[in-house]
Scaffold this active site. Structure first.
Site: not given
Ligand code: PGA
Length: 251
Positions: A9, A11, A95, A97, A167, A173, A213
């Site tokens: 992803n 983003k 997601h 976010e 997640e 993140g 992460s």
């Molecule tokens: P990350 O993001 O691996 O940077 O923690 C995962 C995601 O949001 O899909």
């Protein structure tokens, strides 16, 4: 047997040059990988150039969002048909976010999941609890409500299109990955819920990714969990070397 599925992803990262460089780099490094399904999800505006860079590879393309209407006066939105037209196979929906920054609800996400399936896309439905929800012992309540809400009205015949990504929001993140035990516990519970909502066979076939992460150093232990079938990778998917290493670890 569920085939592992690793998706990147991107983003709101990359530009026209770095998106192509990343896609081309992955296409080169991951030639011949067949035991793992791999997808990358660039920003909308780079889908077509990434598709061109991936055309001779086994790497599939996905989008990070879609709108549920077919076409018309929906300024700023993108339809399933447009994503198909840009060679997308997958679409990430729900997601964290989008839930927590943009304010998407389970009802909206459900409309998008249905539209994606009807439109011939494979949705990756993301679910996961906030840190305060975990600390309050509400992880499974939150995840169950998001799975039920996201999949409402989707029948046994259509559910095979869906991948679920667990997640935990506190792990996204932050560098703070869920432990393999925490991931397995929730994945197992999601699979049990799918069995209750659908059937034993459907639950056994459903791929559940972990995200938050995920990186080269924790890929092997996460993927060794019986109910972890893949990874949804943010930060580490922006580096050819890291993402390649993760996929090779799984392959
Ligand atoms: P990350 O993001 O691996 O940077 O923690 C995962 C995601 O949001 O899909």
């Amino acid at each position: 047997m569920r085939k592992p599925f690793i998706a990147g992803n991107w983003k709101m990262n990359t530009n026209s040059a770095t998106a192509v460089a990343l896609a081309a780099g992955l296409a080169k490094e991951l030639q011949g990988i067949e035991t793992v399904d791999v997808a990358v999800c660039p920003p909308f505006v780079y889908l077509q150039s990434a598709a061109a860079a991936l055309s001779a590879s086994n790497i599939a393309l996905g989008a990070q969002n879609v709108y549920f209407e077919g076409d018309g006066a929906f300024t700023g939105e993108i339809s399933c048909a447009m994503l198909k037209d840009c060679c997308c196979t997958y679409v990430i929906l729900g997601h964290s976010e989008r839930r927590h920054v943009i304010g998407e609800t389970d009802a909206l996400i459900n409309k998008k999941v249905k539209a994606a399936i009807d439109g011939g896309l494979l949705p990756i439905l993301c679910v996961g609890e906030l840190l305060e929800e975990r600390d309050a012992g509400k992880t499974m309540d939150v995840v169950e409500a998001q799975v039920r809400g996201g999949l409402e009205g989707i029948c046994n015949e259509r559910i095979a299109a869906v991948t679920i990504a667990y997640e935990p929001v506190w792990a996204i993140g932050t560098g703070r990955t869920a432990t393999k035990e925490q991931a397995q516990e929730v994945h197992q519970a999601i699979r049990a819920l799918i069995e209750k909502l659908y059937s034993k066979d459907i639950a056994a076939a459903m791929r559940i990714q972990y995200g938050g992460s995920a990186k080269p150093s924790n890929t092997a232990e996460l993927m060794a969990q019986p109910d972890v079938d893949g990874l949804l990778v943010g930060g580490a998917s922006l580096k050819v070397e890291d993402f390649t290493q993760m996929i090779k670890t799984v392959a």
